[in-house]
Design an enzyme around this catalytic site. Sequence first.
Site, PDB file in Angstrom:
ATOM      1  N   ARG A  46      22.897  -7.522  -0.745  1.00 65.54           N
ATOM      2  CA  ARG A  46      21.902  -6.793   0.054  1.00 65.54           C
ATOM      3  C   ARG A  46      22.263  -5.305   0.067  1.00 65.54           C
ATOM      4  NH1 ARG A  46      22.944  -6.610   4.915  1.00 65.54           N
ATOM      5  NH2 ARG A  46      23.259  -8.815   5.313  1.00 65.54           N
ATOM      6  N   TYR A  98      -4.483   2.926   1.376  1.00 66.01           N
ATOM      7  CA  TYR A  98      -4.355   1.504   1.084  1.00 66.01           C
ATOM      8  C   TYR A  98      -4.495   0.695   2.382  1.00 66.01           C
ATOM      9  CZ  TYR A  98      -2.195  -2.832  -0.440  1.00 66.01           C
ATOM     10  OH  TYR A  98      -1.942  -4.148  -0.711  1.00 66.01           O
ATOM     11  N   ASP A 170       2.555   8.816  -0.858  1.00 63.26           N
ATOM     12  CA  ASP A 170       2.406   7.575  -1.611  1.00 63.26           C
ATOM     13  C   ASP A 170       1.856   7.963  -2.986  1.00 63.26           C
ATOM     14  OD1 ASP A 170       1.494   5.221  -2.775  1.00 63.26           O
ATOM     15  OD2 ASP A 170       0.850   4.340  -0.863  1.00 63.26           O
ATOM     16  N   LYS A 195       2.613  -1.697  -9.154  1.00 66.62           N
ATOM     17  CA  LYS A 195       1.475  -1.181  -9.904  1.00 66.62           C
ATOM     18  C   LYS A 195       1.943  -0.567 -11.227  1.00 66.62           C
ATOM     19  CE  LYS A 195      -0.359  -2.566  -6.064  1.00 66.62           C
ATOM     20  NZ  LYS A 195      -0.603  -1.709  -4.913  1.00 66.62           N
TER      21      LYS A 195
HETATM   22  C1  LIG Z   1      -0.431  -1.796  -3.466  1.00 67.54           C
HETATM   23  C2  LIG Z   1      -0.250  -0.538  -2.720  1.00 67.54           C
HETATM   24  C3  LIG Z   1       0.654  -0.447  -1.644  1.00 67.54           C
HETATM   25  C4  LIG Z   1       1.439  -1.632  -1.149  1.00 67.54           C
HETATM   26  O1  LIG Z   1       2.378  -2.064  -2.098  1.00 67.54           O
HETATM   27  P1  LIG Z   1       2.845  -3.601  -2.224  1.00 67.54           P
HETATM   28  O2  LIG Z   1       3.779  -3.538  -3.382  1.00 67.54           O
HETATM   29  O3  LIG Z   1       1.620  -4.409  -2.465  1.00 67.54           O
HETATM   30  O4  LIG Z   1       3.493  -3.951  -0.940  1.00 67.54           O
HETATM   31  C5  LIG Z   1       0.794   0.784  -1.031  1.00 67.54           C
HETATM   32  N1  LIG Z   1       0.086   1.860  -1.431  1.00 67.54           N
HETATM   33  C6  LIG Z   1      -0.790   1.799  -2.450  1.00 67.54           C
HETATM   34  C7  LIG Z   1      -1.536   3.036  -2.846  1.00 67.54           C
HETATM   35  C8  LIG Z   1      -0.986   0.609  -3.122  1.00 67.54           C
HETATM   36  O5  LIG Z   1      -1.882   0.556  -4.120  1.00 67.54           O
END
Ligand SMILES: *Cc1c(COP(=O)(O)O)cnc(C)c1O
Length: 379
Positions: A46, A98, A170, A195
Amino acid sequence: MHFDTKAVHAGVEPDPSTGAIMTPIFQTSTYVQKSPGDHKGFEYSRTQNPTRFALQDSIAALENANHGLVFASGLAAIDAVIKLLKPGDEVISGNDLYGGTYRIFTKIFEDFGIKFHFIDMDDVSKIEGYINENTKLIWLETPTNPMMNIIDIAAAASIAKKHKVLLGVDNTFASPALQNPIDLGADIVMHSVTKYLGGHSDVVMGALAMNDKELYERLAFIQNSCGAVAGPQDCFLVLRGIKTLHLRMERHCENGAKIANYLKNHPKINKVYWPGFEDHPNHDIAKSQMKGFGGMISFTFHEDDMQRSFEVMERFKVFALAESLGGVESMANHPATMTHGAIPKEERMKVGLLDSLIRLSVGIENAEDLISDLEQAIG
Ligand SMILES: *Cc1c(COP(=O)(O)O)cnc(C)c1O
């Protein structure tokens, strides 16, 4: 070093015990110690894991940051950032983001006494009107999801600096290949690694990168204390994915431009949201802070008919109807009922997220096949 070379090499060294060119998957929970406290820097997975460390270094290098941390999901990464705060603290967040981010802010952290202001950041000077002595964090996504608005990161960073507030960005939609918020003055950059960084729709993971050592240490403490770490097998898959990030993004951008222009000229389509259009309201900012406009595109029809959008999506043969984005395969998503279902309709309508809106994640297939698929599905 150029981005392409970093994508292939950063963070990755031949394994010292064997010379293996690929970072091994250290599928281990613990490490043997010679005598209590006498170990090789690894005690428990961890806290430390060599596969995870290689990935953290790789992502930090791609974002021109000193430090990286990876988490079990993008939301776990956001969760760690908000845990820097205390009850009474306030966050100013973009209002087009999101759905899961909106959900963790409003349904989890509001109960812990943290206050969130969701505002339109198209004009970043509006941020200043919401800053008070309790403001600790400005949080934004750009391009925004799913409206593809562009927020001026450098301008937001100068407001954050002036008021000694952290700026978190983000950067999921752009990926580090197209945009590097740390270079523009952000304190923390966040990714849903799920992504573009992973890129192959086979891993759920999140990441943070930052320059400040003290901020890194606080976030690493939260990562270890709360425990939402990414596993070594997943880290290996992402290390592999990153090696082609620059090549994939090139094709995502190329295909994205072709499809955005195709949709724009389609008589049945009303609006197409893509930052590469010269008439996009913040096209100039997109041009200055991004190296390309990406493969994320949203569009609406002339009449706002959800059923009709459903019928179009059911007819897709190449585009996969799925949540998520950023994979090599093209995907279509219906934000109002899928990714953004957690956002109340009146909030959605404020940003123009209509019931008929379809969001595309344009993959790296042949653009002609993608356009034929849109052609037959839209009719
Ligand atoms: C998918 C997404 C998230 C969340 O990420 P996860 O890996 O699904 O927890 C946050 N911000 C954006 C812009 C996203 O597309």
